[in-house]
Each structure stands twice: as structure tokens, then as C-alpha cells.
Design a protein around this motif. Sequence first.
Motif, PDB file in Angstrom:
ATOM      1  N   MET A 119      -3.103   4.215   3.884  1.00 43.70           N
ATOM      2  CA  MET A 119      -2.179   3.242   3.306  1.00 43.70           C
ATOM      3  C   MET A 119      -2.760   1.830   3.384  1.00 43.70           C
ATOM      4  O   MET A 119      -2.676   1.048   2.425  1.00 43.70           O
ATOM      5  N   ASN A 135     -10.092   5.905   1.010  1.00 42.17           N
ATOM      6  CA  ASN A 135      -9.304   4.709   1.304  1.00 42.17           C
ATOM      7  C   ASN A 135      -9.257   4.459   2.804  1.00 42.17           C
ATOM      8  O   ASN A 135      -9.391   3.323   3.276  1.00 42.17           O
ATOM      9  N   GLY A 159       0.836  -1.195   0.000  1.00 40.33           N
ATOM     10  CA  GLY A 159       0.000   0.000   0.000  1.00 40.33           C
ATOM     11  C   GLY A 159       0.871   1.245   0.000  1.00 40.33           C
ATOM     12  O   GLY A 159       1.840   1.329   0.761  1.00 40.33           O
ATOM     13  N   ASP A 202       0.697   5.567   0.060  1.00 40.02           N
ATOM     14  CA  ASP A 202      -0.117   6.753   0.317  1.00 40.02           C
ATOM     15  C   ASP A 202       0.744   7.995   0.062  1.00 40.02           C
ATOM     16  O   ASP A 202       1.690   8.254   0.807  1.00 40.02           O
ATOM     17  N   ALA A 204      -5.480   1.389   0.797  1.00 42.49           N
ATOM     18  CA  ALA A 204      -4.950   1.167  -0.552  1.00 42.49           C
ATOM     19  C   ALA A 204      -4.575  -0.292  -0.753  1.00 42.49           C
ATOM     20  O   ALA A 204      -4.892  -0.899  -1.785  1.00 42.49           O
ATOM     21  N   ALA A 205      -3.896  -0.872   0.245  1.00 44.61           N
ATOM     22  CA  ALA A 205      -3.506  -2.288   0.144  1.00 44.61           C
ATOM     23  C   ALA A 205      -4.740  -3.184   0.126  1.00 44.61           C
ATOM     24  O   ALA A 205      -4.806  -4.153  -0.650  1.00 44.61           O
ATOM     25  N   THR A 252      -6.119   3.360  -6.263  1.00 45.73           N
ATOM     26  CA  THR A 252      -7.244   3.147  -5.340  1.00 45.73           C
ATOM     27  C   THR A 252      -7.914   4.439  -4.925  1.00 45.73           C
ATOM     28  O   THR A 252      -8.917   4.409  -4.220  1.00 45.73           O
ATOM     29  N   THR A 256      -2.926   5.298  -3.142  1.00 37.51           N
ATOM     30  CA  THR A 256      -3.871   6.362  -2.825  1.00 37.51           C
ATOM     31  C   THR A 256      -3.103   7.671  -2.718  1.00 37.51           C
ATOM     32  O   THR A 256      -1.881   7.675  -2.576  1.00 37.51           O
ATOM     33  N   GLY A 296      -1.453  -1.114  -4.261  1.00 41.97           N
ATOM     34  CA  GLY A 296      -2.523  -0.111  -4.229  1.00 41.97           C
ATOM     35  C   GLY A 296      -1.940   1.252  -3.923  1.00 41.97           C
ATOM     36  O   GLY A 296      -1.099   1.389  -3.034  1.00 41.97           O
TER      37      GLY A 296
END
Length: 531
Positions: free
Chosen positions: A459, A262, A26, A28, A462-463, A256, A97, A95
Motif C-alpha cells: 500500500m 510495489n 494508496g 492495495d 502504491a502511494a 502502480t 496496486t 496509487g
Amino acid sequence: MFDEPGVRAGVCEKLARGDEAMMFLGIDVGTTNCKAGYFGGSGRLESWASSPTATFRTEDGLSYYDPEQLWRTVAATVRQAREACPERGAVLSVGITSMAEAGLLVDRSSGEARSHVIPWFDPRSVPQCEALMKRWDAAERFRTTGLRASYKYGLFKLLWLKEQDPSALENAVWLSVADYIAYRFTGAPVTDYTLAARTFCFDIARKSWDGEAMSALGLPRGLFPEALPSFAASRPIRGGSFADLGIPDGTPVYVTGHDHLNAAFAVGATRKGTLFNSMGTAETLIGVLEEKPLGQAEYDSGLAYGIHVAKDKYFWLGGLPASGGSVEWIRRLIHPEPLPYEELEALVRQAGRMPTGLLYVPYLSGSGAPQPDPHSSGSIVGLRLHHERAHMLKAVLEGIAYEMESIRRAAAKANAKGLEGEGEIIAIGGGTRNREWMNIKANVSRSRIVLPRMPEAAMAGAAALAATGFGYFRDETEAGTAFGGGQADTIVPDEELQRQYKAVYENKYLVYQELYRTYQALTKDVSAGGG
């Protein structure tokens, strides 16, 4: 994608055994910091790293991010997280974000940046916004985009770029920050609905770019990337450039989307009637609703609307630009040296259990919904000789809570019954560490305040979204259970204090709102006179 039942069964078998060899990454990309974290198959955060997001200024004072510097920062942060990870399994999905409205132009042929990254907060495009909205109907535009016009949005940044160089937009694509980082991984432009919807050029009902508006403004076709749901906005990595990070060729990289959404996904704030509260320098309140046509009631609420990362859902959002900013302001004023936060909380208690009766208007950086006005200003109403710094500090916390309650009531009026009180608010951010503030928030809102055990929710979201899109989880409920991290604490409102705060809110705060226009006219006149 895990489309084949046999593959899905194999993954479920590994999950049942607690096999952590599979990882999810993830990322961010925030206004202040870039963060990256490796998560195991059970949703546990194995390692993470953070690096400052470097902001630069042009000679004429415009803020910007350097695209190459931003990419190097993200790559270095991912590498730091990988080196700290005790489990070195292969990454199944990535992912990404980011902050919502920042973006840049990229040349479609060469892949080189055509502009620097314009931050969401840079006001260079105010003239373009004001000029366009003299021609466009604000309510009609809201019904299409879910937004009230603001210089923050990508469309106005593009109009600014076009004015600087009319050829800049030719054979170029506008990428939000998460889109750009994904592009550097994959070489293919794509965005998700949540970021597309923050450009002011996306039809949220049709889930497509507004071609009519683009034609009217002389914007070229192909200026925006393909927009897809957050679960599907992915492209595969090619070229073997990231094997040292445990990311093999073919790994899907997902955009994402919007960082607030998120984070809401990660903590489970996607259920009907549950609100998500992000408390930082600014503060936002977000709720989920079913997709529906937007009309006058939604426009009058002053809220922003958009497409949620949760499947087939919209969200409403209201915010206060100076929430934590107000706390930092009063913290500096009441003591020669800023008080440590533990002492600050103790000082709040000195003001007593009951409401102060003071009314702090928290518009140090303008107001948001339900009466958005970037030019509004703050004040403290009701001061008497007996009031001390403890009362003023507590009044600031109360005023912020009243303002967020007004946002919630505006949302209840426009969108959904059942938000009047006695619900649940899931809160994250630095402000949640102040227990006295959380007690005030619970009593003003008459809601349980849930504080999840998740330090980096965006974060994690996103994952989790990338893992869900990849097919590792069956649906968002299963992903939320894995990544949610459990409940750390719940603040329950006090029955007597609820009544007391309700009286102050309805007899003072709402009265103030009725006088708002007069008050603003007065402060503007004073400012004009040099006061």
C-alpha cells in the motif's frame, strides 16, 4: 504532472515546512484483504483501513470475485480510512496496486463487466494452457514474456472465456484488478508494464502487446488496454464523485502494478545486490537487474522475469507456494491445538543452536524455481528415533530456508555475481515475527536480514509510486527515503552457524536436488498405486 518549475518549487517549500495538508492515497487490492491508506507529504501513514476480499464460488466450483462487490469493498475501505484520518487535506494522487494475474473483461462501450473477476489461483484454464503449450515453443515464449506457461496468466483465462462464449471478447478490454479499480475511478482503461507482463501476451523487451500471438489465437485488437510505466499509468478523475474522500476532479489515478514490486519499492529493495523477501502463506524472493535480452541461462534458472516498477529495470522472481503454509501444517501436527506463535518459537530453541541435519522438502503445494513442478510433493528426510517435535519444527523452518537459498543461487548463476552470500535481504510479512526463523534464514543465506518498520509495504509503495509519477518527488530515491519508514531490526548471521548450515545445504540439500527427478517419479508411482 508537476511539469512547471514554479509548481515544483511550491511543493518543495511546503514539504520543507512539514506541511501535511497534501495527501497521497494508496490502495492495495489483495487476495485476502483490500487496504487503503492516506499518507502525508513526508510519507507518514496518517490512517488506513482493511476489509476482507470476498471470494465466491460458482455452482460448478469455480472461484471468482464479483466486480461490483469488489468495487464497493474498495470504496468502503477508502472511506473508512478517510474518516479515520486526522488530517483532511486534498489528495494529490492515487496509487493502486493489486494481485498480479487476476482479471476480468469489461465492455468498452458501456463500461459494464462482461465476466466476473477470475482469481489468479483458479485452475479453470489448465486445459487451455496445456493445449496451447503443445503448439508453442516454451523457451521461445519465455524469451518474449519472461515467463514459463501457467494457468494463472491472463492469456489462458481469456482463452477459457472465449471457449465459453466466442463473442465475449468483442468490443471488450481485459483489465487486471488494479486496472479495474482505477477504471471505476476514472472511466478510462489503462495498465502498467508490471501487470501487462503477467498476462503471457506482453513482449517485455519491446514493452508492447504481442500482436503476432494475438492474431495467431484469433484475439481481437483492442483486447488489452494501453500499457505504460508504473510512474505514468494514470488517468484523471472526472465527475466530482469522490469529493467526500478528499479527491477532487482532475486527480490522477495511477495503476502502480504488481503488489510484490510495489512493496519492494517501498522498502528500498530496488538497489543492485539487495533482495526482497515476502513471507506469507507463499514466499517470494525478488531481485533487480538491468534490462537485457533473456536467453537460455535465464530459462534454465526456472525463475520468472518481468519489468520492475523501478525505472529501466527488470526483476527476477522465484517462489515457494507453501512457506507459511508449511509452518501452519507442522503447527497443527505437533500439538492437539495449534501452538501460539510464542510457544512455537520457544519450541524451536529446544532443538538447539546447530542444524538439525534433517531435510524437509517444502513442496506441500508443488515446487517453484529452480525446478518448477506443480505436481511435486513434500517429505522429511533423515528421521531417527531420537528426533522429537522440536527437531521436526525446526527442520521445517530450515527446509524453507534451504529452498529459498536454492532460488537465490539459481538467480546468481543466471543473472548476477555477488549474490552468493554476505549480502542483504529485506524481508516483510508474517514470518518475520519469528526470530528463530530469521536467524536460520540469515545463517543459511549468509546474509543480513533487514526487517523494515512498515506494516503495509504494498500500500505504501502504491502511494509512493503515484506521488513520484505526479512529480511530488524528484525520483524513486527521494520517494523511498520519505516512505521507507526506517529500519526496525537487522539479523546478522553467526560465523560458526554459517559454516554448519553451508555443509548441510551443500552435502544434503544439493544431493537431494540431484535425485529430485527419481524421487518425484517414485512418489507419483506410489500415488498411482493408492498409497
